[in-house]
Design a protein around this motif. Structure first.
Motif, mmCIF file in Angstrom:
data_model
loop_
_atom_site.group_PDB
_atom_site.id
_atom_site.type_symbol
_atom_site.label_atom_id
_atom_site.label_comp_id
_atom_site.label_asym_id
_atom_site.label_seq_id
_atom_site.Cartn_x
_atom_site.Cartn_y
_atom_site.Cartn_z
ATOM 1 N N ALA A 9 19.000 5.862 36.661
ATOM 2 C CA ALA A 9 17.869 4.648 37.248
ATOM 3 C C ALA A 9 17.411 3.216 36.406
ATOM 4 C CB ALA A 9 16.442 5.276 37.533
ATOM 5 N N LEU A 10 17.388 4.184 34.478
ATOM 6 C CA LEU A 10 17.806 2.528 34.231
ATOM 7 C C LEU A 10 18.837 1.624 34.184
ATOM 8 C CD1 LEU A 10 17.100 4.876 30.181
ATOM 9 C CD2 LEU A 10 15.429 3.418 31.717
ATOM 10 N N LYS A 11 19.888 2.170 34.696
ATOM 11 C CA LYS A 11 21.262 1.280 35.103
ATOM 12 C C LYS A 11 20.996 0.296 36.371
ATOM 13 C CE LYS A 11 26.048 0.528 35.513
ATOM 14 N NZ LYS A 11 27.264 1.210 35.349
ATOM 15 N N VAL A 12 19.940 0.731 36.749
ATOM 16 C CA VAL A 12 19.287 -0.388 38.206
ATOM 17 C C VAL A 12 18.647 -1.362 37.918
ATOM 18 C CG1 VAL A 12 18.221 -0.052 40.179
ATOM 19 C CG2 VAL A 12 19.796 1.758 39.875
ATOM 20 N N ILE A 13 17.553 -1.035 36.728
ATOM 21 C CA ILE A 13 16.840 -1.186 36.157
ATOM 22 C C ILE A 13 17.187 -2.750 35.454
ATOM 23 C CG2 ILE A 13 14.708 -1.719 34.082
ATOM 24 C CD1 ILE A 13 13.489 1.600 35.569
ATOM 25 N N THR A 14 18.516 -2.250 34.358
ATOM 26 C CA THR A 14 19.092 -3.153 33.214
ATOM 27 C C THR A 14 19.572 -3.222 33.713
ATOM 28 O OG1 THR A 14 19.317 -1.376 32.056
ATOM 29 C CG2 THR A 14 17.106 -1.908 31.364
ATOM 30 N N VAL A 129 5.432 3.310 32.340
ATOM 31 C CA VAL A 129 7.349 2.182 31.375
ATOM 32 C C VAL A 129 7.352 1.522 32.067
ATOM 33 C CG1 VAL A 129 10.014 1.965 31.896
ATOM 34 C CG2 VAL A 129 8.081 5.000 31.549
ATOM 35 N N GLU A 130 7.376 0.498 31.188
ATOM 36 C CA GLU A 130 6.885 -1.329 31.848
ATOM 37 C C GLU A 130 7.700 -2.108 31.585
ATOM 38 O OE1 GLU A 130 3.349 -3.150 30.861
ATOM 39 O OE2 GLU A 130 2.944 -1.703 29.203
ATOM 40 N N ARG A 131 7.967 -3.428 31.578
ATOM 41 C CA ARG A 131 9.127 -3.993 31.262
ATOM 42 C C ARG A 131 8.706 -5.039 30.422
ATOM 43 N NH1 ARG A 131 13.310 -8.210 34.289
ATOM 44 N NH2 ARG A 131 14.166 -9.487 32.184
ATOM 45 N N MET A 132 8.651 -5.359 29.534
ATOM 46 C CA MET A 132 8.453 -6.363 28.470
ATOM 47 C C MET A 132 8.867 -7.971 28.658
ATOM 48 S SD MET A 132 6.123 -4.145 27.754
ATOM 49 C CE MET A 132 5.217 -4.959 26.163
ATOM 50 N N ARG A 133 8.074 -8.622 28.429
ATOM 51 C CA ARG A 133 8.109 -10.139 28.424
ATOM 52 C C ARG A 133 8.913 -9.897 29.796
ATOM 53 N NH1 ARG A 133 11.357 -10.081 22.059
ATOM 54 N NH2 ARG A 133 9.295 -8.331 21.031
ATOM 55 N N VAL A 134 8.603 -10.159 30.676
ATOM 56 C CA VAL A 134 8.884 -10.443 31.992
ATOM 57 C C VAL A 134 8.190 -11.788 32.050
ATOM 58 C CG1 VAL A 134 8.997 -10.013 34.213
ATOM 59 C CG2 VAL A 134 8.781 -8.217 32.791
ATOM 60 N N PHE A 135 8.724 -13.129 32.335
ATOM 61 C CA PHE A 135 8.306 -14.013 33.137
ATOM 62 C C PHE A 135 8.504 -14.805 34.010
ATOM 63 C CE2 PHE A 135 9.537 -14.057 28.331
ATOM 64 C CZ PHE A 135 8.205 -13.911 27.326
ATOM 65 N N LYS A 136 8.937 -13.732 35.182
ATOM 66 C CA LYS A 136 9.730 -14.179 36.509
ATOM 67 C C LYS A 136 9.392 -12.462 37.132
ATOM 68 C CE LYS A 136 14.290 -13.875 35.224
ATOM 69 N NZ LYS A 136 15.758 -14.033 35.713
ATOM 70 N N GLU A 137 9.832 -13.339 38.699
ATOM 71 C CA GLU A 137 9.383 -11.890 39.424
ATOM 72 C C GLU A 137 10.667 -10.829 39.421
ATOM 73 O OE1 GLU A 137 7.004 -10.684 41.477
ATOM 74 O OE2 GLU A 137 5.586 -12.320 40.542
ATOM 75 N N PRO A 138 10.747 -9.367 39.403
ATOM 76 C CA PRO A 138 11.759 -8.805 39.351
ATOM 77 C C PRO A 138 12.783 -9.488 40.925
ATOM 78 C CG PRO A 138 9.530 -7.605 39.335
ATOM 79 C CD PRO A 138 9.328 -8.912 39.627
ATOM 80 N N GLU A 139 13.917 -9.045 40.791
ATOM 81 C CA GLU A 139 15.295 -10.194 41.539
ATOM 82 C C GLU A 139 16.007 -8.894 41.781
ATOM 83 O OE1 GLU A 139 17.652 -12.810 39.168
ATOM 84 O OE2 GLU A 139 15.697 -14.368 38.621
ATOM 85 N N GLY A 140 15.713 -9.071 43.062
ATOM 86 C CA GLY A 140 17.254 -7.839 43.867
ATOM 87 C C GLY A 140 16.168 -6.265 45.203
ATOM 88 N N ASP A 141 16.894 -5.304 45.203
ATOM 89 C CA ASP A 141 16.246 -4.551 45.838
ATOM 90 C C ASP A 141 14.870 -4.451 45.203
ATOM 91 O OD1 ASP A 141 15.537 -2.804 47.464
ATOM 92 O OD2 ASP A 141 17.567 -1.447 47.880
ATOM 93 N N VAL A 142 13.806 -4.608 45.654
ATOM 94 C CA VAL A 142 12.317 -3.931 45.262
ATOM 95 C C VAL A 142 11.903 -2.819 45.238
ATOM 96 C CG1 VAL A 142 9.465 -4.667 45.311
ATOM 97 C CG2 VAL A 142 11.537 -6.450 44.944
ATOM 98 N N GLU A 143 12.456 -2.160 46.790
ATOM 99 C CA GLU A 143 12.627 -0.724 46.813
ATOM 100 C C GLU A 143 12.836 0.107 45.472
ATOM 101 O OE1 GLU A 143 9.654 0.995 48.423
ATOM 102 O OE2 GLU A 143 9.125 -0.950 48.415
ATOM 103 N N ALA A 144 14.343 -0.653 45.405
ATOM 104 C CA ALA A 144 15.201 0.345 44.553
ATOM 105 C C ALA A 144 14.546 0.494 43.019
ATOM 106 C CB ALA A 144 16.864 -0.702 44.654
ATOM 107 N N TYR A 149 11.880 2.683 38.210
ATOM 108 C CA TYR A 149 10.804 2.862 37.608
ATOM 109 C C TYR A 149 9.833 4.233 38.317
ATOM 110 C CZ TYR A 149 11.127 -1.684 35.197
ATOM 111 O OH TYR A 149 11.615 -2.953 35.001
ATOM 112 N N ALA A 150 9.601 4.278 38.996
ATOM 113 C CA ALA A 150 9.335 6.270 39.228
ATOM 114 C C ALA A 150 9.931 7.120 38.437
ATOM 115 C CB ALA A 150 8.986 6.254 40.658
ATOM 116 N N THR A 151 11.473 7.405 38.957
ATOM 117 C CA THR A 151 12.267 7.683 38.413
ATOM 118 C C THR A 151 12.601 8.372 36.588
ATOM 119 O OG1 THR A 151 13.397 7.751 40.371
ATOM 120 C CG2 THR A 151 14.469 8.159 37.986
ATOM 121 N N VAL A 152 12.305 7.090 35.949
ATOM 122 C CA VAL A 152 12.531 7.001 34.548
ATOM 123 C C VAL A 152 10.655 7.790 34.165
ATOM 124 C CG1 VAL A 152 12.333 5.390 32.992
ATOM 125 C CG2 VAL A 152 14.073 5.337 34.013
#
Length: 181
Positions: A9-14, A129-144, A149-152
């Motif tokens: 899941a971390l690989k999906v996120i980062t 668990v949250e992403r820090m320093r987010v300056f824009k909307e997350p990109e990619g598959d929102v459900e994934a 994030y839920a898995t981590v």
């Protein structure tokens, strides 16, 4: 600290499967000891102690991601009618959980010898668990991303429950339920 499932899941996120080393005190064991030290079943609302578990950084020379893993004590159970914030999906993990494309949290009730008085009034712990320093909307598959994030967050919650010795792992299953509540 995290399951193999959470590592994926971390690989999906980062986009990375490698991360910078954390500080020596950036462990679930250290965070559990800190949490145990401040827990009191007699503290009135709305006081809620918080603390860091760790930060997760992608390696130098790769796209920068910083994830912050924290804990927070609650002194009341989430109400059945509580709704998640806008952009979050409520999940069937622990007592109460929600995930968004850049953050998730899980609340669980813990009865443990490491939490004095929790036999009468369980400790309610929220892992985040949250992403820090987010300056824009997350990109990619929102459900994934929500599922990742839920898995981590489930994984660090289960690790905290085990470290604290919560009865029955605080009701947390071995794998997260990613179905909306």
């Amino acid at each position: 600290m995290i399951s193999a499932e959470a590592g994926k899941a971390l690989k999906v996120i980062t986009g990375s499967s490698r991360f910078e080393a954390s500080g020596e005190e950036s462990t679930v064991a250290h965070a559990a000891a800190e949490l145990s030290g401040v827990f009191s079943p007699l503290v009135p609302e709305p006081v809620g102690d918080t603390g860091d578990v760790c930060r997760i950084f992608t390696p130098v020379g790769t796209p920068f991601y910083e994830l912050r893993v924290t804990w927070r004590l609650f002194y009341r159970a989430a109400a059945a009618g509580d709704k998640p914030p806008s952009g979050f999906t409520r999940l069937r993990i622990g007592e109460w959980a929600a995930a968004a494309p850049d953050e998730a949290y899980v609340q669980f009730a813990c009865r443990s010898q490491k939490l004095p008085g929790s036999a009468q009034s369980p400790g309610r712990i929220e892992m985040n668990v949250e992403r820090m320093r987010v300056f824009k909307e997350p990109e990619g598959d929102v459900e994934a991303l929500k599922n990742a994030y839920a898995t981590v967050t489930h994984s660090v919650s289960l690790a905290m429950a085990k470290e604290l010795g919560c009865e029955g792992d605080a009701g947390l299953e071995a794998h997260p339920s990613l179905d909306p509540a």
